[in-house]
Structures are given as C-alpha cells and as structure tokens.
Design an enzyme around this catalytic site. Structure first.
Site, PDB file in Angstrom:
ATOM      1  N   CYS A   1     -27.013  21.190   7.181  1.00 13.33           N
ATOM      2  CA  CYS A   1     -27.141  19.730   7.122  1.00 13.33           C
ATOM      3  C   CYS A   1     -26.291  19.171   5.996  1.00 13.33           C
ATOM      4  O   CYS A   1     -26.392  19.623   4.847  1.00 13.33           O
ATOM      5  CB  CYS A   1     -28.606  19.347   6.919  1.00 13.33           C
ATOM      6  SG  CYS A   1     -28.859  17.551   6.878  1.00 13.33           S
TER       7      CYS A   1
ATOM      8  N   GLY B   1     -22.907  23.378  18.675  1.00 20.05           N
ATOM      9  CA  GLY B   1     -21.910  22.354  18.407  1.00 20.05           C
ATOM     10  C   GLY B   1     -21.115  21.969  19.640  1.00 20.05           C
ATOM     11  O   GLY B   1     -20.340  22.775  20.160  1.00 20.05           O
ATOM     12  N   GLY B   2     -21.344  20.748  20.138  1.00 20.42           N
ATOM     13  CA  GLY B   2     -20.530  20.217  21.224  1.00 20.42           C
ATOM     14  C   GLY B   2     -20.722  20.873  22.563  1.00 20.42           C
ATOM     15  O   GLY B   2     -19.886  20.716  23.461  1.00 20.42           O
TER      16      GLY B   2
END
Length: 330
Positions: free
Chosen positions: A95, A207-208
């Site tokens: 994060c 991710g993605g």
C-alpha cells in the site's frame, strides 16, 4: 488450515472487502480465497476487535491482512487473528498511501527487506496458520530486478507460505494511491521471472487482471492470480472461478439465485439492527452488461439511502432485472 487453495484470490481492498462484501462474494464462489481489508496492528491490539475482525464462518476461507512493521506487534496481532479463526495472515508490503508511509509500513517496506523478513519470522513463530506477504515489484527509483529478489529471498528465508506480487512499482511521492493502481506500468514478466527463479515457492500475481481468460493465461506462469477491482466491479465473473480456475465439475451460480439466497441473510442482518446498505453497496455491479443492470443499480442505490430499507429492496430490484431480461428476449 494449511491446505489453502490459492489459485484464485480476491484482493484485500480498503473500504470494499468487508464482511458483507465477502458474504456476497462467497455466494458466487466457494473456492476463491477471500481477504479482509488491511487492518493495522495498532487497531487489532487496541481497537474494537469484533468490529474490525469479526466475520462469519460461512465466509471461509478468509485471510486477514495486517499493516505494520514491528515484529512483536505483528506477532501479537497475528495471534489475535488466528484466535478469531482466520485461515491465513498476510503482511501488507504494497500500500502506497501517505498514512501508511507515515506509519512505516506498506509499500515503503520494499526498501527494508531484512525487516520484512524479521516480521514474517515473528509471525510464523506466533501462529500455526499460514503467513504470507503481498508486495510490489519495487518503489520509486528501485530497480525491480534486485529489489523484488531481495524481498522474496528475505521472506522465503523467514518461512513465508506464499508471496503475492502486485506487478507494478509504487511511487511513494507524487502519485495518489488511486494513481498507483494505474499509472506505473505493469510488468508481468518480472513476476514470471521470479517464479522461474523460485520454482518451489508459491508466487501469485496481482494487478490489472480483468477477467478469467487473463487469469487462466497467468496461471501458465505463476501459481495463483489475485483480482481486485475487476472482481469487485464485475462480481459475476466470480461465478466462473470454481469451474474454470479450480477445475470443479459444477454449474456456475446463477446471479438471480445468488440474490434470492442472500435475501433472508440480509433480512436477518436488518432485523439485528444492521442496514441493508452494508450489503447492497457491494452488489451494484452484479448484472453489469446485462439487460436491467441500470435499473438494478438505480433501485439499490436510491433505496439504500433509507436507513429503514429492508430486504424487499432486493426483491424489487430483481424484479426490474427480470422484466428487462424478458423484454430483451421478446
């Protein structure tokens, strides 16, 4: 519980993956590993534990994600999480928010792999359930090749049970957390190379990843896939996980049947003093791309603002979807 199936996971997402979201997601997939929102060690140790950590056994398997960098505090928080019944404890090393950085945890820990290893070792010594890590490929000006290797080697030596890698760098200054989810370029190849170097270690990718076709493609190179926003915003895709990703000979859950099964659950929650909004805010995207999706979102969004709304709100919204489905088919 040490034999968790991590081939597919729904990512921990602040303000999204709460207990009500997880109940909804679990109605769509029995096999996916679900994660809590990130909870800091200070909150776990000193806060309202039932509010922060409480969950239903029906949500299992559920992993608790912790934020922190003090090995002793993480060990204590991990023990508390294990006592609550979580199936896994995960350490956040990804994060990028300012609040997280000021507390010396999250993505900034990519710069301190030895400390992360100490944290993992302390948690492993404190609990008998799996301890895992979720990290980035690097931060700021770090070269992702040595940076990710250093992190992986440190946590593997400490005994981590799995390493999830968000395949982007995090920029700690100059980009917001929202921008950090999109702006730094994805580098899936870097995660694939890590897996090739560590064939005996569970390496998962995040991710993605937008659909199950992409998930299946990634599983040719890594051990697990983790979806975040796609799973939340288009939750119907979760209905295919058990069959397509986990290989079970099952029919995909029907979204209409999922809602109907949740109506008594939500009614009981409302009768116990909860609000319908706790559930329905997570369900807005269920019929995305189908006739009636707009009516579904409108009825739920408008109705959930009423603190006295009951589970009949879903009955009305479902009727609108069915009506539009029939009209489209006519």
């Amino acid at each position: 519980m040490t034999d968790l199936d991590r081939r597919f996971a729904v990512a921990p997402m602040m303000d999204w993956t709460d207990r009500w979201c997880r109940t909804f997601h679990r109605a769509l997939t029995r096999e996916a590993l679900l994660y809590s929102e990130m909870v800091t060690t200070g909150a776990v140790i000193h806060g309202d534990r039932e509010r922060l950590l409480g969950f239903s056994a029906d949500e299992q398997p559920v992993a608790l994600q912790l934020g922190g960098s003090d090995p002793a505090d993480l060990a204590r928080a991990a023990r508390i999480g294990a006592d609550y019944g979580y199936a896994e404890i995960n350490l956040n090393v990804g994060c990028p928010s300012d609040r997280v950085q000021s507390g010396r945890f999250g993505a900034c820990l990519m710069q301190e792999p030895a400390l992360v290893g100490d944290c993992v070792a302390a948690m492993k010594a404190a609990v008998s359930i799996p301890v895992t890590v979720k990290c980035r490929i690097g931060v700021d000006e770090q070269d992702p090749e040595p940076a990710l290797d250093a992190m992986a080697d440190s946590v593997v030596a400490a005994g981590t049970d799995a390493l999830w890698v968000h395949a982007r760098k995090a920029w700690l200054k100059g980009l917001s957390p929202r921008e950090n989810r999109d702006v730094p370029p994805l580098d899936y190849g870097r995660v694939y190379r890590l897996k090739a170097r560590l064939p005996g270690v569970f390496i998962g990718i995040n991710g993605g990843i937008n659909d199950l076709d992409a998930a299946e493609a990634h599983l040719k190179h890594v051990d697990g896939v983790m979806l975040g926003r796609a799973a939340y915003q288009s939750p119907a895709l979760l209905a295919g996980v058990d069959r397509r990703i986990c290989g079970l000979a099952v029919d995909d859950p029907d979204p209409f049947a999922v809602v109907e099964a949740l109506i008594p659950v939500i009614a009981a929650h409302r009768a116990a003093g909860g609000r319908v909004r706790h559930y329905v805010r997570h369900m807005l995207g269920l019929f995305q791309g189908r006739p009636g999706a707009r009516a579904w979102r409108r009825i739920l969004t408008e109705g959930a603002t009423d603190p006295e709304a009951g589970a009949d709100l879903l009955v009305r919204a479902l009727a609108a979807v069915r009506r539009d489905d029939r009209a489209e088919a006519a």
